[in-house]
Design an enzyme around this catalytic site. Structure first.
Site, short mmCIF file in Angstrom:
data_model
loop_
_atom_site.label_atom_id
_atom_site.label_comp_id
_atom_site.label_asym_id
_atom_site.label_seq_id
_atom_site.Cartn_x
_atom_site.Cartn_y
_atom_site.Cartn_z
N HIS A 53 -31.91 66.37 -6.36
CA HIS A 53 -33.44 66.28 -5.85
C HIS A 53 -33.79 67.12 -4.90
O HIS A 53 -33.03 68.04 -4.35
CB HIS A 53 -33.67 64.92 -5.37
CG HIS A 53 -32.63 64.39 -4.25
ND1 HIS A 53 -31.12 64.31 -4.22
CD2 HIS A 53 -32.96 64.08 -2.96
CE1 HIS A 53 -30.71 63.86 -3.06
NE2 HIS A 53 -31.94 63.73 -2.20
N HIS A 55 -34.44 67.22 -1.41
CA HIS A 55 -34.34 67.29 -0.24
C HIS A 55 -33.56 68.47 0.21
O HIS A 55 -32.59 69.02 -0.42
CB HIS A 55 -33.60 65.99 0.35
CG HIS A 55 -34.48 64.70 0.36
ND1 HIS A 55 -33.92 63.51 0.10
CD2 HIS A 55 -35.91 64.70 0.30
CE1 HIS A 55 -34.97 62.66 0.48
NE2 HIS A 55 -36.16 63.33 0.33
N ASP A 57 -31.20 69.04 2.41
CA ASP A 57 -29.64 69.05 2.56
C ASP A 57 -28.95 69.24 1.16
O ASP A 57 -27.86 69.00 1.21
CB ASP A 57 -29.31 67.83 3.42
CG ASP A 57 -29.73 66.49 2.64
OD1 ASP A 57 -30.67 66.11 2.05
OD2 ASP A 57 -28.90 65.45 2.71
N HIS A 58 -29.73 69.13 0.09
CA HIS A 58 -29.32 69.28 -0.95
C HIS A 58 -29.43 70.74 -1.67
O HIS A 58 -28.98 71.15 -2.69
CB HIS A 58 -29.60 68.28 -2.13
CG HIS A 58 -29.11 66.89 -1.66
ND1 HIS A 58 -28.17 66.27 -2.23
CD2 HIS A 58 -29.54 66.01 -0.41
CE1 HIS A 58 -27.83 64.93 -1.60
NE2 HIS A 58 -28.80 65.22 -0.51
N HIS A 111 -35.01 57.16 -4.92
CA HIS A 111 -34.82 57.77 -3.80
C HIS A 111 -35.89 58.80 -3.47
O HIS A 111 -36.47 59.19 -2.48
CB HIS A 111 -33.43 58.49 -3.47
CG HIS A 111 -32.96 59.45 -2.57
ND1 HIS A 111 -32.90 58.88 -1.40
CD2 HIS A 111 -32.73 60.66 -2.07
CE1 HIS A 111 -32.69 59.63 -0.10
NE2 HIS A 111 -32.56 60.91 -1.09
N ASP A 131 -28.18 61.21 -4.18
CA ASP A 131 -28.49 60.03 -3.04
C ASP A 131 -28.96 58.82 -3.69
O ASP A 131 -29.82 58.07 -3.34
CB ASP A 131 -29.38 60.63 -2.10
CG ASP A 131 -28.97 61.67 -1.20
OD1 ASP A 131 -27.91 61.88 -1.36
OD2 ASP A 131 -29.66 62.09 -0.50
N HIS A 169 -23.00 61.66 -0.09
CA HIS A 169 -22.84 61.67 1.35
C HIS A 169 -21.49 60.65 1.58
O HIS A 169 -21.14 59.74 0.66
CB HIS A 169 -23.79 60.88 1.94
CG HIS A 169 -25.19 61.94 2.06
ND1 HIS A 169 -25.26 62.55 3.30
CD2 HIS A 169 -26.16 61.82 1.37
CE1 HIS A 169 -26.39 63.18 3.22
NE2 HIS A 169 -26.99 62.78 1.93
ZN LIG Z 1 -31.78 62.97 -0.46
#
Ligand SMILES: [Zn+2]
Length: 257
Positions: A53, A55, A57-58, A111, A131, A169
């Site tokens: 996805h 975001h 941090d990905h 998410h 996530d 995570h």
């Molecule tokens: Zn995320």
């Protein structure tokens, strides 16, 4: 022989690196440095990037990684991520020939609106679910609805029981605290709490867990169990109509926990 290595990133992200001693595929590189370090250490050649996805941090490491080599970037067709070269969706097969691995795409919205997961069944059952599902918990609902995330988790829970859940995570200890509040009499959960604490004490990942374990301990996969229904009812002060309703209450409760 396939290896799956968790590269630590930021505070609690895992960037999964799948490799066969020669070639590597990376999933959700939120930052390039730990990936490049591992590739150099193991003398691996990166051959593809997979994204669950949008975001940051990905996805934050994609630009730097594709500067180093001209490789395909697979990712959700329903999200706009400029660096994705190969948009994919439900039932598409990502064929990673260099590491002899085929992964099937599952749409898992909730998410984020276009979140996807990658499922493989050979050499063992595995899912890279970003996530969506965490050990003993699940992702927050940022763009989708509780109904969507509930359906996405249901889809994952249909996979074989021995499927290993490679989530993005290390949230396990915090999730366990919440789970024990919702499901205090759950013996397997209380046992896993001890195991997880021991692992984290040694700085060892609690991930991946099997789907079978998650079904036994994760309240978000147990919305049809009487204890969980009672807890959701007590928290919300309203009668629960169905498991989806229980799920929505749990998710809101966890946000404030
Ligand atoms: Zn995320």
């Amino acid at each position: 022989m396939l290896n799956i290595h968790p590269a630590n990133a930021f505070r609690d992200n895992y960037i999964w690196i799948i490799h066969n001693q020669n070639y590597a595929v990376v999933i959700d590189p939120g930052i390039a440095t730990p990936v490049i370090e591992y590739l150099q250490l193991k003398k691996l050649q990166l051959c593809a990037i997979l994204i669950t996805h949008h975001h940051n941090d990905h996805t934050g490491g994609i630009v730097e990684l594709i500067k180093l080599s001209d490789i395909p970037v697979y990712g959700p067709g329903n999200e706009s991520i400029a660096t994705i070269s190969n948009p994919v969706q439900q039932n598409d097969i990502v064929s990673l020939q260099e590491i002899s691995l085929n992964l099937t795409v599952l749409d898992t919205p909730g998410h984020t609106r276009g979140h996807i997961a990658y499922y493989g069944s050979n050499p063992w059952n595995m899912i890279f679910c970003g996530d969506t599902l965490f050990s003993c918990g699940c992702g927050r609902i940022f763009e989708g609805s509780a109904a969507q995330l509930y359906q996405s988790l249901q889809k994952i829970s249909q996979l074989p029981e021995d499927t290993l859940i490679y989530c993005a995570h290390e949230y396990t200890l915090g999730n366990i605290q919440f789970a024990r509040t919702v499901d205090p009499e759950n013996r397997k959960l209380n046992e896993f709490a001890i195991t997880a604490q021991e692992l984290r004490h040694k700085n060892t990942p609690t991930i991946p867990a099997t789907l079978a374990l998650e079904k036994a301990i994760n309240p978000f996969l147990r919305c049809d169990h009487q204890q969980i229904i009672n807890s959701a009812q007590n928290y919300s002060g309203k009668p629960m109509q169905n498991p989806e309703n229980v799920f929505a209450v749990l998710r809101e409760w966890k946000n404030k926990f």
